[in-house]
Design a protein around this motif. Structure first.
Motif, PDB file in Angstrom:
ATOM      1  N   LEU A  10       0.862  -1.078   0.031  1.00  0.00           N
ATOM      2  CA  LEU A  10      -0.161  -0.059  -0.041  1.00  0.00           C
ATOM      3  C   LEU A  10       0.877   1.297   0.104  1.00  0.00           C
ATOM      4  CD1 LEU A  10      -2.803  -1.162   2.509  1.00  0.00           C
ATOM      5  CD2 LEU A  10      -2.802  -0.864   0.050  1.00  0.00           C
ATOM      6  N   VAL A  11       1.981   1.077   0.895  1.00  0.00           N
ATOM      7  CA  VAL A  11       2.888   2.256   0.842  1.00  0.00           C
ATOM      8  C   VAL A  11       3.508   2.717  -0.578  1.00  0.00           C
ATOM      9  CG1 VAL A  11       4.949   3.438   1.930  1.00  0.00           C
ATOM     10  CG2 VAL A  11       3.030   2.174   3.238  1.00  0.00           C
ATOM     11  N   LEU A  12       4.116   1.697  -1.207  1.00  0.00           N
ATOM     12  CA  LEU A  12       4.692   1.748  -2.526  1.00  0.00           C
ATOM     13  C   LEU A  12       3.860   2.580  -3.666  1.00  0.00           C
ATOM     14  CD1 LEU A  12       6.996  -1.327  -2.597  1.00  0.00           C
ATOM     15  CD2 LEU A  12       7.805   0.982  -2.141  1.00  0.00           C
ATOM     16  N   PRO A  13       2.669   1.989  -3.660  1.00  0.00           N
ATOM     17  CA  PRO A  13       1.884   2.654  -4.921  1.00  0.00           C
ATOM     18  C   PRO A  13       1.590   4.120  -4.628  1.00  0.00           C
ATOM     19  CG  PRO A  13       0.963   0.305  -4.508  1.00  0.00           C
ATOM     20  CD  PRO A  13       2.003   0.728  -3.346  1.00  0.00           C
ATOM     21  N   ALA A  14       1.561   4.369  -3.145  1.00  0.00           N
ATOM     22  CA  ALA A  14       1.189   5.998  -2.798  1.00  0.00           C
ATOM     23  C   ALA A  14       2.678   6.726  -3.057  1.00  0.00           C
ATOM     24  CB  ALA A  14       0.816   5.932  -1.255  1.00  0.00           C
ATOM     25  N   VAL A  15       3.643   6.120  -2.637  1.00  0.00           N
ATOM     26  CA  VAL A  15       4.993   6.867  -3.037  1.00  0.00           C
ATOM     27  C   VAL A  15       5.138   7.077  -4.492  1.00  0.00           C
ATOM     28  CG1 VAL A  15       7.272   6.705  -2.814  1.00  0.00           C
ATOM     29  CG2 VAL A  15       5.699   6.213  -0.891  1.00  0.00           C
ATOM     30  N   ALA A  16       4.718   6.036  -5.224  1.00  0.00           N
ATOM     31  CA  ALA A  16       5.034   6.165  -6.645  1.00  0.00           C
ATOM     32  C   ALA A  16       3.902   6.968  -7.294  1.00  0.00           C
ATOM     33  CB  ALA A  16       4.619   4.720  -7.344  1.00  0.00           C
ATOM     34  N   VAL A  17       2.721   7.320  -6.803  1.00  0.00           N
ATOM     35  CA  VAL A  17       1.790   8.106  -7.294  1.00  0.00           C
ATOM     36  C   VAL A  17       2.427   9.384  -6.969  1.00  0.00           C
ATOM     37  CG1 VAL A  17      -0.606   9.086  -6.785  1.00  0.00           C
ATOM     38  CG2 VAL A  17      -0.263   6.780  -7.422  1.00  0.00           C
ATOM     39  N   LEU A  18       2.607   9.983  -5.840  1.00  0.00           N
ATOM     40  CA  LEU A  18       3.467  11.162  -5.255  1.00  0.00           C
ATOM     41  C   LEU A  18       4.461  11.383  -6.149  1.00  0.00           C
ATOM     42  CD1 LEU A  18       2.826  10.765  -1.307  1.00  0.00           C
ATOM     43  CD2 LEU A  18       1.629  12.354  -3.033  1.00  0.00           C
ATOM     44  N   ALA A  19       5.448  10.581  -6.225  1.00  0.00           N
ATOM     45  CA  ALA A  19       6.760  10.955  -7.093  1.00  0.00           C
ATOM     46  C   ALA A  19       6.329  11.052  -8.714  1.00  0.00           C
ATOM     47  CB  ALA A  19       7.447   9.681  -7.173  1.00  0.00           C
ATOM     48  N   ALA A  20       5.371  10.448  -9.159  1.00  0.00           N
ATOM     49  CA  ALA A  20       4.768  10.762 -10.525  1.00  0.00           C
ATOM     50  C   ALA A  20       4.240  12.083 -10.587  1.00  0.00           C
ATOM     51  CB  ALA A  20       3.795   9.748 -11.055  1.00  0.00           C
ATOM     52  N   ALA A  21       3.484  12.462  -9.473  1.00  0.00           N
ATOM     53  CA  ALA A  21       2.818  13.744  -9.428  1.00  0.00           C
ATOM     54  C   ALA A  21       3.635  15.029  -9.335  1.00  0.00           C
ATOM     55  CB  ALA A  21       1.826  13.960  -8.332  1.00  0.00           C
ATOM     56  N   GLY A  22       4.823  14.700  -8.643  1.00  0.00           N
ATOM     57  CA  GLY A  22       5.768  15.776  -8.352  1.00  0.00           C
ATOM     58  C   GLY A  22       6.436  15.902  -9.771  1.00  0.00           C
ATOM     59  N   CYS A  23       6.877  15.054 -10.393  1.00  0.00           N
ATOM     60  CA  CYS A  23       7.693  15.063 -11.651  1.00  0.00           C
ATOM     61  C   CYS A  23       6.557  15.470 -12.874  1.00  0.00           C
ATOM     62  CB  CYS A  23       8.293  13.410 -12.206  1.00  0.00           C
ATOM     63  SG  CYS A  23       9.420  12.907 -10.921  1.00  0.00           S
ATOM     64  N   SER A  24       5.326  15.173 -12.943  1.00  0.00           N
ATOM     65  CA  SER A  24       4.319  15.538 -14.140  1.00  0.00           C
ATOM     66  C   SER A  24       4.019  16.885 -13.887  1.00  0.00           C
ATOM     67  CB  SER A  24       3.441  14.646 -14.010  1.00  0.00           C
ATOM     68  OG  SER A  24       2.680  14.592 -13.024  1.00  0.00           O
ATOM     69  N   SER A  25       3.820  17.377 -12.624  1.00  0.00           N
ATOM     70  CA  SER A  25       3.202  18.785 -12.289  1.00  0.00           C
ATOM     71  C   SER A  25       4.149  19.819 -13.441  1.00  0.00           C
ATOM     72  CB  SER A  25       3.272  19.203 -10.900  1.00  0.00           C
ATOM     73  OG  SER A  25       4.541  19.365 -10.511  1.00  0.00           O
ATOM     74  N   SER A  26       3.470  20.844 -13.806  1.00  0.00           N
ATOM     75  CA  SER A  26       4.067  21.912 -14.942  1.00  0.00           C
ATOM     76  C   SER A  26       4.680  22.789 -13.698  1.00  0.00           C
ATOM     77  CB  SER A  26       2.934  22.623 -15.632  1.00  0.00           C
ATOM     78  OG  SER A  26       2.142  21.813 -16.088  1.00  0.00           O
ATOM     79  N   ASP A  27       5.514  23.534 -14.021  1.00  0.00           N
ATOM     80  CA  ASP A  27       6.429  24.574 -13.361  1.00  0.00           C
ATOM     81  C   ASP A  27       6.580  25.569 -14.313  1.00  0.00           C
ATOM     82  OD1 ASP A  27       8.641  24.249 -14.895  1.00  0.00           O
ATOM     83  OD2 ASP A  27       9.131  22.360 -13.435  1.00  0.00           O
ATOM     84  N   ALA A  28       7.199  26.573 -13.759  1.00  0.00           N
ATOM     85  CA  ALA A  28       7.702  27.880 -14.668  1.00  0.00           C
ATOM     86  C   ALA A  28       8.476  27.849 -15.781  1.00  0.00           C
ATOM     87  CB  ALA A  28       8.522  28.807 -13.634  1.00  0.00           C
ATOM     88  N   THR A  29       8.994  26.417 -15.849  1.00  0.00           N
ATOM     89  CA  THR A  29       9.699  26.136 -17.359  1.00  0.00           C
ATOM     90  C   THR A  29       8.935  25.743 -18.389  1.00  0.00           C
ATOM     91  OG1 THR A  29      10.444  24.088 -16.591  1.00  0.00           O
ATOM     92  CG2 THR A  29      11.935  25.724 -15.985  1.00  0.00           C
ATOM     93  N   ALA A  30       7.541  25.620 -18.208  1.00  0.00           N
ATOM     94  CA  ALA A  30       6.550  25.290 -19.264  1.00  0.00           C
ATOM     95  C   ALA A  30       6.848  26.075 -20.411  1.00  0.00           C
ATOM     96  CB  ALA A  30       5.273  25.291 -18.829  1.00  0.00           C
ATOM     97  N   THR A  31       6.840  25.906 -21.653  1.00  0.00           N
ATOM     98  CA  THR A  31       7.126  26.698 -22.740  1.00  0.00           C
ATOM     99  C   THR A  31       5.564  26.916 -23.503  1.00  0.00           C
ATOM    100  OG1 THR A  31       7.490  24.726 -24.261  1.00  0.00           O
ATOM    101  CG2 THR A  31       9.260  25.792 -23.143  1.00  0.00           C
ATOM    102  N   VAL A  32       5.262  28.139 -23.965  1.00  0.00           N
ATOM    103  CA  VAL A  32       4.241  28.608 -24.517  1.00  0.00           C
ATOM    104  C   VAL A  32       4.829  29.211 -25.581  1.00  0.00           C
ATOM    105  CG1 VAL A  32       2.405  30.144 -24.355  1.00  0.00           C
ATOM    106  CG2 VAL A  32       2.872  28.689 -22.488  1.00  0.00           C
ATOM    107  N   ALA A  33       4.015  28.928 -26.995  1.00  0.00           N
ATOM    108  CA  ALA A  33       4.355  29.708 -28.309  1.00  0.00           C
ATOM    109  C   ALA A  33       3.880  31.186 -28.143  1.00  0.00           C
ATOM    110  CB  ALA A  33       3.584  29.123 -29.410  1.00  0.00           C
ATOM    111  N   VAL A  34       4.859  31.858 -28.306  1.00  0.00           N
ATOM    112  CA  VAL A  34       4.890  33.328 -28.279  1.00  0.00           C
ATOM    113  C   VAL A  34       4.329  33.903 -29.564  1.00  0.00           C
ATOM    114  CG1 VAL A  34       5.953  35.550 -27.581  1.00  0.00           C
ATOM    115  CG2 VAL A  34       6.522  33.448 -26.372  1.00  0.00           C
TER     116      VAL A  34
END
Length: 157
Positions: A10-34
């Protein structure tokens, strides 16, 4: 003993989900066509950029790259809101069956997308586009924050 065997499962899937969420969340480096509007429209977009709020629908502003007064961004994931100012008028704007909504004195044409609705100002120059996440699929209230700045800095056609 059975309980202790299940706990790591139960703990490993929760850790995997949290890690994936941290890696997949957008941040200020997201690119947008100007966009690359004419100089007069670019000046209006720069004026709009100075009037944009720090938060929209509870989402904090953190602009994309490259840094430009023609683009802005709030939130992440399903709550992301991306503004692009000075976009060209697309052919889809002439479709008489397209839905629209007026919010805070600005007419917006609404284009449904799987990622969340796309809103484009109508009857104003320069054209302003908002790309929103799925959280706003049935909620145009996100447009309220843009009414006054758009009215103040764009020209009614």
């Amino acid at each position: 003993m059975t309980f202790s065997r299940r706990r790591p499962l139960l703990v490993l899937p929760a850790v995997a989900v949290l890690a994936a969420a941290g890696c997949s969340s957008s941040d200020a480096t997201a690119t947008v066509a100007v966009p690359s509007p004419p100089a007069k429209e670019a000046a209006a977009c720069a004026a709009l950029d100075r009037l944009l709020p720090d938060t929209v629908a509870g989402q904090k502003r953190h602009d994309p790259t490259p840094n430009s007064p023609l683009t802005a961004r709030w939130g992440d994931g399903d709550a992301e809101i991306v503004l692009r100012c000075g976009i060209p008028r697309g052919e889809e704007m002439s479709d008489p069956t397209t839905n629209g909504v007026q919010v805070e004195g600005v007419w917006w044409v609404v284009f449904p997308r799987p990622e969340g609705p796309r809103f484009v100002t109508a009857l104003r120059e320069p054209y302003v586009e908002l790309l929103t996440g799925t959280r706003y699929a049935h909620d145009a209230s996100v447009l309220q924050a843009f009414g006054a700045p758009v009215v103040k800095t764009t020209k009614s056609l």
